[in-house]
Design a protein around this motif. Structure first.
Motif, mmCIF file in Angstrom:
data_model
loop_
_atom_site.group_PDB
_atom_site.id
_atom_site.type_symbol
_atom_site.label_atom_id
_atom_site.label_comp_id
_atom_site.label_asym_id
_atom_site.label_seq_id
_atom_site.Cartn_x
_atom_site.Cartn_y
_atom_site.Cartn_z
ATOM 1 N N PHE A 128 -21.204 27.294 -10.859
ATOM 2 C CA PHE A 128 -20.449 27.293 -9.612
ATOM 3 C C PHE A 128 -21.312 27.269 -8.357
ATOM 4 N N SER A 142 -22.636 24.930 -6.693
ATOM 5 C CA SER A 142 -22.367 23.863 -5.717
ATOM 6 C C SER A 142 -20.962 23.950 -5.102
ATOM 7 N N TYR A 143 -20.186 24.961 -5.488
ATOM 8 C CA TYR A 143 -18.825 25.112 -4.963
ATOM 9 C C TYR A 143 -18.845 25.826 -3.609
ATOM 10 N N SER A 144 -17.968 25.382 -2.723
ATOM 11 C CA SER A 144 -17.795 26.084 -1.454
ATOM 12 C C SER A 144 -16.934 27.327 -1.681
ATOM 13 N N LYS A 145 -16.886 28.201 -0.693
ATOM 14 C CA LYS A 145 -16.040 29.389 -0.780
ATOM 15 C C LYS A 145 -14.582 29.000 -0.976
ATOM 16 N N GLU A 146 -14.160 27.956 -0.297
ATOM 17 C CA GLU A 146 -12.770 27.499 -0.398
ATOM 18 C C GLU A 146 -12.466 26.970 -1.806
ATOM 19 N N GLU A 147 -13.412 26.213 -2.363
ATOM 20 C CA GLU A 147 -13.223 25.690 -3.714
ATOM 21 C C GLU A 147 -13.171 26.824 -4.738
ATOM 22 N N LEU A 148 -14.043 27.802 -4.571
ATOM 23 C CA LEU A 148 -14.028 28.960 -5.477
ATOM 24 C C LEU A 148 -12.716 29.726 -5.358
ATOM 25 N N ALA A 198 -9.803 28.475 -4.494
ATOM 26 C CA ALA A 198 -8.764 27.652 -5.117
ATOM 27 C C ALA A 198 -8.867 27.734 -6.643
ATOM 28 N N LEU A 199 -10.084 27.675 -7.161
ATOM 29 C CA LEU A 199 -10.286 27.781 -8.609
ATOM 30 C C LEU A 199 -9.814 29.140 -9.116
#
Length: 137
Positions: free
Chosen positions: A117, A119-125, A127-128
């Motif tokens: 994880f 490379s994930y942004s805070k927003e992507e994390l 959402a996931l």
């Protein structure tokens, strides 16, 4: 929709394989087998269980569980005590040493998994996380 579900299930299988390989990278450092780790993790969640509970959880025979518990007990990771209400059963409990070991293993294992994880942004994390919380696990 059908192709989306197929892609998602394929991706989950790939994730499972990668996570399993991470476990196999982490465990040799702790000199413990995967099933031993799983049993310790089970005991952490079920501190008042008996051998048959472990057998049922992992689909192992009573003999295999006895051998496994013997190894864990020899290493000082679990103890067996008389059951308070059943003379035929013994409680299986994790020792402080076993608890410290499983905490160390899970910390190292989680650190490896977290690499997925980076490379994930805070927003992507976020959402996931929200999607994963919906899974009926």
């Amino acid at each position: 929709m059908e192709n989306d579900l197929e892609l998602i299930t394929t991706k989950f299988r790939e994730i499972k394989n990668v996570i399993s390989s991470y476990l196999m990278q982490v465990l040799p450092h702790f000199q413990i087998s995967p099933i031993m780790m799983y049993v310790l993790e089970f005991l952490r969640k079920h501190p008042e269980c008996i051998a048959v509970d472990i057998s049922n959880e992992f689909g192992l025979t009573r003999g295999a569980i006895t051998q496994l518990l013997d190894k864990l007990e020899l290493q000082g990771l679990v103890i067996r005590k008389p059951h308070p209400t059943s003379r035929r059963s013994q409680l299986v409990q994790m020792t402080d040493k076993g608890n410290e070991l499983i905490i160390s293993i899970l910390a190292a294992y989680n650190k490896k998994i977290e690499q997925l994880f980076t490379s994930y942004s805070k927003e992507e994390l976020a959402a996931l996380k929200q999607l994963l919380e919906k899974l009926p696990l």
